[in-house]
Design a protein around this motif. Sequence first.
Motif, mmCIF file in Angstrom:
data_model
loop_
_atom_site.group_PDB
_atom_site.id
_atom_site.type_symbol
_atom_site.label_atom_id
_atom_site.label_comp_id
_atom_site.label_asym_id
_atom_site.label_seq_id
_atom_site.Cartn_x
_atom_site.Cartn_y
_atom_site.Cartn_z
ATOM 1 N N LEU A 91 25.990 48.582 28.837
ATOM 2 C CA LEU A 91 24.632 48.052 28.746
ATOM 3 C C LEU A 91 24.594 46.716 29.465
ATOM 4 N N GLY A 92 23.915 46.694 30.623
ATOM 5 C CA GLY A 92 23.860 45.456 31.389
ATOM 6 C C GLY A 92 23.434 45.710 32.819
ATOM 7 N N GLY A 93 23.712 44.742 33.680
ATOM 8 C CA GLY A 93 23.395 44.859 35.091
ATOM 9 C C GLY A 93 24.412 45.697 35.838
ATOM 10 N N GLY A 94 24.326 45.656 37.160
ATOM 11 C CA GLY A 94 25.194 46.500 37.982
ATOM 12 C C GLY A 94 26.671 46.258 37.762
ATOM 13 N N SER A 95 27.067 44.993 37.576
ATOM 14 C CA SER A 95 28.480 44.689 37.358
ATOM 15 C C SER A 95 28.993 45.299 36.063
ATOM 16 N N VAL A 96 28.158 45.258 35.037
ATOM 17 C CA VAL A 96 28.537 45.839 33.740
ATOM 18 C C VAL A 96 28.641 47.360 33.849
ATOM 19 N N ILE A 97 27.636 47.981 34.457
ATOM 20 C CA ILE A 97 27.646 49.436 34.591
ATOM 21 C C ILE A 97 28.834 49.893 35.429
ATOM 22 N N THR A 147 24.951 56.848 39.938
ATOM 23 C CA THR A 147 25.853 56.973 41.089
ATOM 24 C C THR A 147 27.264 57.354 40.648
ATOM 25 N N LYS A 148 28.060 57.744 41.637
ATOM 26 C CA LYS A 148 29.417 58.226 41.362
ATOM 27 C C LYS A 148 30.483 57.219 41.773
ATOM 28 N N ASN A 149 30.093 55.974 42.002
ATOM 29 C CA ASN A 149 31.078 54.974 42.412
ATOM 30 C C ASN A 149 30.929 53.702 41.603
ATOM 31 N N ALA A 150 31.978 52.908 41.595
ATOM 32 C CA ALA A 150 31.966 51.584 40.985
ATOM 33 C C ALA A 150 32.446 50.602 42.038
ATOM 34 N N VAL A 151 31.659 49.559 42.279
ATOM 35 C CA VAL A 151 31.999 48.561 43.294
ATOM 36 C C VAL A 151 32.919 47.517 42.674
ATOM 37 N N ILE A 152 34.091 47.338 43.280
ATOM 38 C CA ILE A 152 35.118 46.440 42.757
ATOM 39 C C ILE A 152 35.359 45.304 43.739
ATOM 40 N N SER A 154 37.740 42.526 45.265
ATOM 41 C CA SER A 154 39.154 42.186 45.391
ATOM 42 C C SER A 154 39.268 40.796 46.013
ATOM 43 N N PRO A 155 39.451 39.734 45.190
ATOM 44 C CA PRO A 155 39.533 38.372 45.732
ATOM 45 C C PRO A 155 40.660 38.201 46.737
ATOM 46 N N GLU A 156 41.796 38.866 46.494
ATOM 47 C CA GLU A 156 42.929 38.696 47.407
ATOM 48 C C GLU A 156 42.670 39.313 48.777
ATOM 49 N N HIS A 157 41.873 40.373 48.822
ATOM 50 C CA HIS A 157 41.520 40.987 50.099
ATOM 51 C C HIS A 157 40.193 40.462 50.650
ATOM 52 N N ARG A 158 39.487 39.692 49.828
ATOM 53 C CA ARG A 158 38.178 39.111 50.205
ATOM 54 C C ARG A 158 37.205 40.205 50.649
ATOM 55 N N VAL A 159 37.076 41.213 49.798
ATOM 56 C CA VAL A 159 36.198 42.333 50.129
ATOM 57 C C VAL A 159 35.777 43.038 48.838
ATOM 58 N N LYS A 160 34.668 43.744 48.905
ATOM 59 C CA LYS A 160 34.258 44.636 47.821
ATOM 60 C C LYS A 160 34.417 46.067 48.300
ATOM 61 N N VAL A 161 35.048 46.879 47.475
ATOM 62 C CA VAL A 161 35.280 48.277 47.826
ATOM 63 C C VAL A 161 34.925 49.153 46.627
ATOM 64 N N SER A 162 34.951 50.455 46.826
ATOM 65 C CA SER A 162 34.519 51.361 45.760
ATOM 66 C C SER A 162 35.652 52.194 45.183
ATOM 67 N N LEU A 163 35.551 52.407 43.887
ATOM 68 C CA LEU A 163 36.253 53.486 43.207
ATOM 69 C C LEU A 163 35.230 54.604 43.148
ATOM 70 N N ARG A 164 35.547 55.739 43.746
ATOM 71 C CA ARG A 164 34.518 56.757 43.934
ATOM 72 C C ARG A 164 35.069 58.141 43.606
ATOM 73 N N SER A 165 34.273 58.910 42.872
ATOM 74 C CA SER A 165 34.662 60.280 42.557
ATOM 75 C C SER A 165 33.443 61.048 42.060
ATOM 76 N N PRO A 166 33.319 62.311 42.419
ATOM 77 C CA PRO A 166 32.225 63.119 41.866
ATOM 78 C C PRO A 166 32.332 63.297 40.355
ATOM 79 N N LEU A 167 33.485 62.956 39.787
ATOM 80 C CA LEU A 167 33.659 63.034 38.339
ATOM 81 C C LEU A 167 33.052 61.824 37.620
ATOM 82 N N MET A 168 32.644 60.795 38.384
ATOM 83 C CA MET A 168 32.264 59.522 37.773
ATOM 84 C C MET A 168 30.769 59.375 37.472
#
Length: 385
Positions: A91-97, A147-152, A154-168
């Motif tokens: 329950l929350g905004g995009g980061s929480v979801i 949606t089927k992804n979660a945006v993560i 990564s401070p060490e890589h200085r990028v946002k990437v997805s965990l993605r799966s049709p199961l999600m």
Amino acid sequence: MGLNFEFVTATQIVFGTGTVKKVRQMLEGMGRNILLVTGEKRERAKPLAESLLSGEFEVNYFSVGTEPSAGIISEGVKMARETGCDVVVGLGGGSVIDSAKAIAALVPNKGELLDYLEVIGKGQKLLEKPLPFIAIPTTAGTGAEVTKNAVIHSPEHRVKVSLRSPLMFPDVAVVDPELTVSMPPEITATTGMDALTHLLETFVSNQANPFIDTFCREGMHRVAASLKKAFENGTDLKAREDMSFASMLGGMSLANVKLGAVHGFAGPMGGMFPVPHGAVCATLLPAVMEVNLRAVTQQNQQQTLAKYNEVAQILTGNPEAGATDGIQWAREMVQFLNIPALSAFGLSAADFPVLVEKAKKASSMKGNPVELNDKYLLEILEKSV
């Protein structure tokens, strides 16, 4: 020849004012030990938690105060496993979801988050079905509830990437516009422009199809009618309803059709600078529209040109509007919403080469209606700082 498309979304969508009160009933049969993922201020989830406790559920709180990172997700997974949670509610905004979605996905699966992340990880497929998951957004922008992804991040890589799966995909998306009434104007502005960008980019995407186009048209109409109203008067429930609906339609669209250059830049930019995702989208959108329009005109892509004209007609409400009118509408909306240029967040010309290289590798860039060379990509950034 002919129509050819696939479509998937959350298993069940429950939309409407007051629908959050139905969550306890929905959880019957899903599980009894709940991981309730919330924002930093847990009190917003207090009414829901109290209704669950009265129904003899066990509730374990997990708060997410920042954007999801590997550390946050790992902490949530550890808590869920140690407390024996068998269902997740976000329950929350995009980061929480997104956090809740990632935790639900990883609890039954072996290994670490990096094993499954795109771009910076191994990109392995999830093998086990995630824990049952109910998504309840309190903002109107990301559409993460469908949606089927979660945006993560990564401070060490200085990028946002997805965990993605049709199961999600969430098992249930509960979209209650009343929960968005408390959003402050600046969050209403940036999340609203995020929703618009999802709808517009999927509408002109090189993967677009007539089925998703119907969602995009409806969503853009509602944003055009109600974003200013929601920004000026947060208690306008009709405007909030329109924006929640538009956000959900945008999420359903991007889950099935790739986005474009705005989101191609947004991932790397959000990882490198402390800028809200919606602000990135808002600031980049007019420049991307302008550059894309010039590129598709040069390539004589008549179908895409017609779509940009239609976008303008929807946004302006003028049936005679052309594509450049749509670009001007977007510029004026960003100004009206007081969204600052990217330079306000520390971005400068020195960062452009790195951003261009990272953007070219982004998954979203593959959906842009036309391939943009480095010159075009640099121009987008120059017009947006």
